[in-house]
Motif scaffolding. Structure first.
Motif, mmCIF file in Angstrom:
data_model
loop_
_atom_site.group_PDB
_atom_site.id
_atom_site.type_symbol
_atom_site.label_atom_id
_atom_site.label_comp_id
_atom_site.label_asym_id
_atom_site.label_seq_id
_atom_site.Cartn_x
_atom_site.Cartn_y
_atom_site.Cartn_z
ATOM 1 N N THR A 136 67.358 -26.023 20.442
ATOM 2 C CA THR A 136 67.076 -24.916 21.353
ATOM 3 C C THR A 136 68.155 -24.825 22.429
ATOM 4 N N VAL A 137 68.588 -23.602 22.666
ATOM 5 C CA VAL A 137 69.462 -23.354 23.815
ATOM 6 C C VAL A 137 68.533 -23.186 25.011
ATOM 7 N N THR A 138 68.696 -24.031 26.005
ATOM 8 C CA THR A 138 67.744 -23.983 27.128
ATOM 9 C C THR A 138 68.301 -23.269 28.352
ATOM 10 N N ASN A 139 69.612 -23.335 28.538
ATOM 11 C CA ASN A 139 70.225 -22.751 29.732
ATOM 12 C C ASN A 139 71.668 -22.355 29.459
ATOM 13 N N GLY A 140 72.178 -21.525 30.322
ATOM 14 C CA GLY A 140 73.605 -21.218 30.276
ATOM 15 C C GLY A 140 74.150 -21.198 31.696
ATOM 16 N N TYR A 141 75.433 -21.495 31.804
ATOM 17 C CA TYR A 141 76.084 -21.465 33.122
ATOM 18 C C TYR A 141 77.415 -20.748 32.980
ATOM 19 N N VAL A 142 77.759 -19.978 33.961
ATOM 20 C CA VAL A 142 79.054 -19.330 33.955
ATOM 21 C C VAL A 142 79.884 -20.022 35.026
ATOM 22 N N GLY A 143 80.836 -20.824 34.584
ATOM 23 C CA GLY A 143 81.659 -21.580 35.527
ATOM 24 C C GLY A 143 83.084 -21.076 35.530
ATOM 25 N N ALA A 144 83.907 -21.743 36.314
ATOM 26 C CA ALA A 144 85.310 -21.347 36.428
ATOM 27 C C ALA A 144 86.027 -21.507 35.087
ATOM 28 N N GLU A 145 85.573 -22.492 34.300
ATOM 29 C CA GLU A 145 86.216 -22.771 33.004
ATOM 30 C C GLU A 145 85.671 -21.876 31.887
ATOM 31 N N GLY A 146 84.675 -21.109 32.180
ATOM 32 C CA GLY A 146 84.060 -20.265 31.147
ATOM 33 C C GLY A 146 82.577 -20.578 31.005
ATOM 34 N N LEU A 147 82.073 -20.297 29.773
ATOM 35 C CA LEU A 147 80.630 -20.470 29.546
ATOM 36 C C LEU A 147 80.278 -21.909 29.218
#
Ligand code: FAD
Length: 321
Positions: free
Chosen positions: A100-111
Motif C-alpha cells: 500500500t502507498v500510504t503517503n507522498g511528499y513533495v520535496g526539493a529532490e522531487g517526489l
C-alpha cells in the motif's frame, strides 16, 4: 483502440451494439441531447430510430424511440487484465502486490512515496502514523488508486489541496435473470439517471443476463486505511430487487415476478454527489497542480475500462517526456 487490442491479443469480445431507449414522451428530448453530445465528441455512428424499428430488432423491448450505438460491445475483462499484465511484465515492469502507498511528499529532490505491506495496515489503529517500509523516489507517479485516488492525494504533503476534489461513493447492485435464454441480443440502456447510467441490460460472453447497477450513495468512510484496503461493503441486499422490477418493466414488460436473483455489486468513485450534474474523468498533471512527475486520476468510473488504453495514451503523450 480496445477492439484492435482485443483482436491482436485474441481476447474474447463481441460487438453486440447497444440501444438507448426512451420509454416516455418526456424522455425523447434527452435522446436528442445524447445524440448531439455524441456528435460533439466525434461519435458519428449513432442512429436514432422509431420505437417500432427498435422493437422489431428486439421483440421483448418496449420503447417510444431508441438510439442505436452499433460500436458498443462486451469484453472478457479478466482476459484483458491478464493480457495487459503480461505486456507490462514483458516490458520489464515489476508489480508489488499486497503493498500500500500510504503517503507522498513533495520535496526539493522531487517526489517521495511511502509504502508498506498491506498486512501491516490490517491492525493499524485509526489516527496513528504508519511507518514506511520502503520509500520510493519516482520520476513519474500515476495515482490511479481508483476508489482511493482522492484519499491518497489528500495524504500528499506539498500537493495544493485545492486541486483535490471531494470524493463521493455510489454502490451499484446487479441482479441476474434466472431464465437461461436471453430475451435480448443487444445491450439495452434506459436514459441516464441521477448518479448513474440507469438500470440497464448487460449480457456477458456466456449469454448471462444482468440488470443494474442501481445507485446507493454510501459513506465515504472516515478511515482512510480501510479505504486503501478496500473494506467497503459489497453485500447485495436481496430486497433491493423490489426497486428493480418496476424500473426494468418500463422497457421489458414481460419480466416475470421472482426471476431476478442477487448478482454482485460494485462501487463507483464519483466526483459529483446526489443531485449534482455528472462529472467527467479528471486527469491532473503538472500543468494543473504544479508538481512535476505527479499525475492524479480522479473519478475514473465507467467507462474507465473501455477508455483505459486511451487514458494511458493521453498520459504518455502529455506527461511522459
Ligand atoms: C460494477 C461496475 C461495472 C463497471 N462496468 C464498466 C463497463 O461496463 N465499462 C467500463 O468501461 N467501465 C466499467 N466500470 C468502471 C471500471 O471498472 C473502472 O473505471 C476501472 O476499473 C478504473 O480503473 P482504475 O485502474 O482507475 O481503478 P481500479 O480498477 O479501482 O484500480 C485501483 C487499484 O489501486 C489499488 N489501490 C487503492 N489504494 C491503494 C493504495 N493506497 N496503495 C496501493 N494500491 C492502491 C486498488 O487495490 C486497485 O487495485 C465498472 C465499474 C463497476 C464498479
Amino acid at each position: 483502440m480496445l477492439y484492435k487490442y482485443c483482436a491482436e491479443r485474441e481476447i474474447p469480445h463481441k460487438q453486440l451494439g447497444k440501444l438507448i431507449v426512451a420509454t416516455g414522451v418526456a424522455e425523447t428530448a434527452k435522446l436528442d441531447m445524447i445524440l448531439k453530445n455524441a456528435k460533439q465528441n466525434g461519435v458519428d455512428d449513432l442512429q436514432m430510430m422509431e420505437g417500432s424499428q427498435a422493437m422489431e430488432m428486439e421483440p421483448e423491448l418496449q420503447c417510444l424511440k431508441a438510439l442505436l450505438s452499433p460500436r458498443t460491445g462486451i469484453v472478457d475483462s479478466h482476459s484483458l487484465m491478464l493480457s495487459l499484465l503480461a505486456d507490462a511484465e514483458n516490458l520489464g515492469t515489476t508489480i508489488s502486490y499486497n503493498t500500500t502507498v500510504t503517503n507522498g511528499y513533495v520535496g526539493a529532490e522531487g517526489l517521495e512515496v511511502h509504502t508498506c505491506e498491506s498486512q501491516e495496515l490490517e491492525n493499524h489503529s485509526l489516527g496513528s502514523p504508519v511507518s514506511p517500509q520502503l520509500i520510493l523516489l519516482p520520476k513519474l507517479l500515476i495515482n490511479s488508486a481508483g476508489l482511493s485516488a482522492v484519499p491518497l492525494a489528500k495524504r500528499f504533503h506539498g500537493l495544493n489541496q485545492v486541486c483535490v476534489p471531494h470524493a463521493y461513493y455510489a454502490r451499484g447492485c446487479y441482479f441476474t435473470l434466472s431464465q437461461t435464454r436471453s430475451p435480448f441480443s443487444h445491450l439495452i440502456y434506459p436514459l441516464p439517471e441521477d448518479g448513474g447510467i440507469g438500470v440497464h441490460v448487460t449480457l456477458d460472453l456466456n449469454g448471462l443476463v444482468r440488470f443494474g447497477p442501481d445507485v446507493e450513495w454510501i459513506d465515504s468512510g472516515k478511515d482512510v486505511m480501510s479505504c486503501f484496503l478496500n473494506r467497503f461493503d459489497y453485500m447485495v441486499n436481496p430486497t433491493r430487487c423490489s426497486k428493480f422490477y418496476p424500473v426494468i418493466r418500463k422497457y421489458f414488460p414481460n419480466l416475470k415476478d421472482g426471476s431476478l436473483e442477487p448478482g454482485y455489486s460494485g462501487i463507483r468513485p464519483k466526483l459529483s454527489g446526489p443531485g449534482q450534474p455528472p462529472s467527467d474523468f479528471v486527469i491532473q498533471g503538472e500543468d494543473i497542480h504544479g508538481i512535476p512527475g505527479l499525475v492524479n486520476l480522479f473519478g475514473i468510473e465507467s467507462p474507465g475500462l473501455t477508455s483505459s488504453l486511451a487514458i494511458a495514451e493521453y498520459i504518455v503523450s502529455r506527461y511522459l517526456r
